[in-house]
Design a protein around this motif. Structure first.
Motif, mmCIF file in Angstrom:
data_model
loop_
_atom_site.group_PDB
_atom_site.id
_atom_site.type_symbol
_atom_site.label_atom_id
_atom_site.label_comp_id
_atom_site.label_asym_id
_atom_site.label_seq_id
_atom_site.Cartn_x
_atom_site.Cartn_y
_atom_site.Cartn_z
ATOM 1 N N ASP A 10 0.839 -1.206 0.000
ATOM 2 C CA ASP A 10 0.000 0.000 0.000
ATOM 3 C C ASP A 10 0.872 1.254 0.000
ATOM 4 O OD1 ASP A 10 -2.360 -1.497 0.092
ATOM 5 O OD2 ASP A 10 -2.495 -1.387 2.280
ATOM 6 N N VAL A 13 2.476 1.832 -3.427
ATOM 7 C CA VAL A 13 1.492 2.339 -4.400
ATOM 8 C C VAL A 13 1.169 3.799 -4.107
ATOM 9 C CG1 VAL A 13 -0.910 2.143 -5.171
ATOM 10 C CG2 VAL A 13 0.482 0.086 -4.886
ATOM 11 N N LEU A 14 0.921 4.100 -2.841
ATOM 12 C CA LEU A 14 0.566 5.475 -2.478
ATOM 13 C C LEU A 14 1.717 6.444 -2.700
ATOM 14 C CD1 LEU A 14 -1.500 4.734 0.716
ATOM 15 C CD2 LEU A 14 -2.372 5.593 -1.463
ATOM 16 N N LEU A 17 1.341 7.152 -6.349
ATOM 17 C CA LEU A 17 0.110 7.874 -6.675
ATOM 18 C C LEU A 17 0.057 9.277 -6.085
ATOM 19 C CD1 LEU A 17 -2.655 5.139 -6.232
ATOM 20 C CD2 LEU A 17 -1.676 5.993 -8.358
ATOM 21 N N GLU A 21 -4.545 10.877 -4.641
ATOM 22 C CA GLU A 21 -5.170 9.631 -5.074
ATOM 23 C C GLU A 21 -5.348 8.619 -3.943
ATOM 24 O OE1 GLU A 21 -6.415 9.123 -8.115
ATOM 25 O OE2 GLU A 21 -5.814 11.148 -8.635
ATOM 26 N N SER A 22 -4.919 8.945 -2.733
ATOM 27 C CA SER A 22 -4.984 7.968 -1.645
ATOM 28 C C SER A 22 -6.412 7.548 -1.324
ATOM 29 C CB SER A 22 -4.280 8.484 -0.392
ATOM 30 O OG SER A 22 -4.942 9.621 0.109
ATOM 31 N N SER A 24 -8.998 7.521 -3.390
ATOM 32 C CA SER A 24 -9.465 6.665 -4.485
ATOM 33 C C SER A 24 -8.881 5.266 -4.370
ATOM 34 C CB SER A 24 -9.084 7.266 -5.834
ATOM 35 O OG SER A 24 -9.737 8.482 -6.034
ATOM 36 N N TYR A 25 -7.617 5.172 -4.010
ATOM 37 C CA TYR A 25 -6.966 3.872 -3.845
ATOM 38 C C TYR A 25 -7.652 3.072 -2.743
ATOM 39 C CZ TYR A 25 -3.394 0.411 -2.671
ATOM 40 O OH TYR A 25 -2.738 -0.758 -2.393
ATOM 41 N N GLY A 26 -7.883 3.709 -1.605
ATOM 42 C CA GLY A 26 -8.542 3.032 -0.492
ATOM 43 C C GLY A 26 -9.947 2.572 -0.854
ATOM 44 N N THR A 28 -11.034 1.899 -3.825
ATOM 45 C CA THR A 28 -10.898 0.811 -4.799
ATOM 46 C C THR A 28 -10.627 -0.513 -4.088
ATOM 47 O OG1 THR A 28 -10.116 2.312 -6.514
ATOM 48 C CG2 THR A 28 -9.593 -0.019 -6.797
ATOM 49 N N LEU A 29 -9.744 -0.499 -3.097
ATOM 50 C CA LEU A 29 -9.476 -1.718 -2.327
ATOM 51 C C LEU A 29 -10.747 -2.236 -1.657
ATOM 52 C CD1 LEU A 29 -6.094 -1.168 -0.450
ATOM 53 C CD2 LEU A 29 -6.565 -2.722 -2.328
ATOM 54 N N ILE A 63 -3.773 4.263 4.935
ATOM 55 C CA ILE A 63 -4.074 4.897 3.654
ATOM 56 C C ILE A 63 -4.608 6.312 3.875
ATOM 57 C CG2 ILE A 63 -5.621 4.808 1.654
ATOM 58 C CD1 ILE A 63 -5.309 1.685 1.836
#
Length: 76
Positions: A10, A13-14, A17, A21-22, A24-26, A28-29, A63
């Motif tokens: 994580d 990736v963050l 990104l 975008e953090s 959006s990433y969270g 999405t998970l 995140i």
């Protein structure tokens, strides 16, 4: 060890990104884990994410609080 690997992933990736975008990433998970828990997909396992409530909370909190450069990733 698996939980630490997931948090490191994580963070990696963050870091790429960025803070914008953090969220959006969270999301999405969470969306993918709900989707795959309802209809399993061959080769995709998110059991660790759903089976361990404390780890799920730990990852989501990391995140939401992530700051670029706050995790030193070695060998990634």
């Amino acid at each position: 060890m698996k939980a630490d690997q997931e948090v490191a992933c994580d963070a990696g990736v963050l870091d790429v990104l960025g803070a914008r975008e953090s969220s959006s990433y969270g999301m999405t998970l969470l969306m993918l884990s709900r989707l795959f828990s309802q209809k399993p997909v061959p080769g995709v396992t998110l059991t660790h994410f759903w089976e361990h409530k404390n780890e799920r909370k730990r990852r989501v909190m990391m995140i939401t609080r992530f700051k670029r450069g706050s995790y030193k990733l070695i060998g990634c």
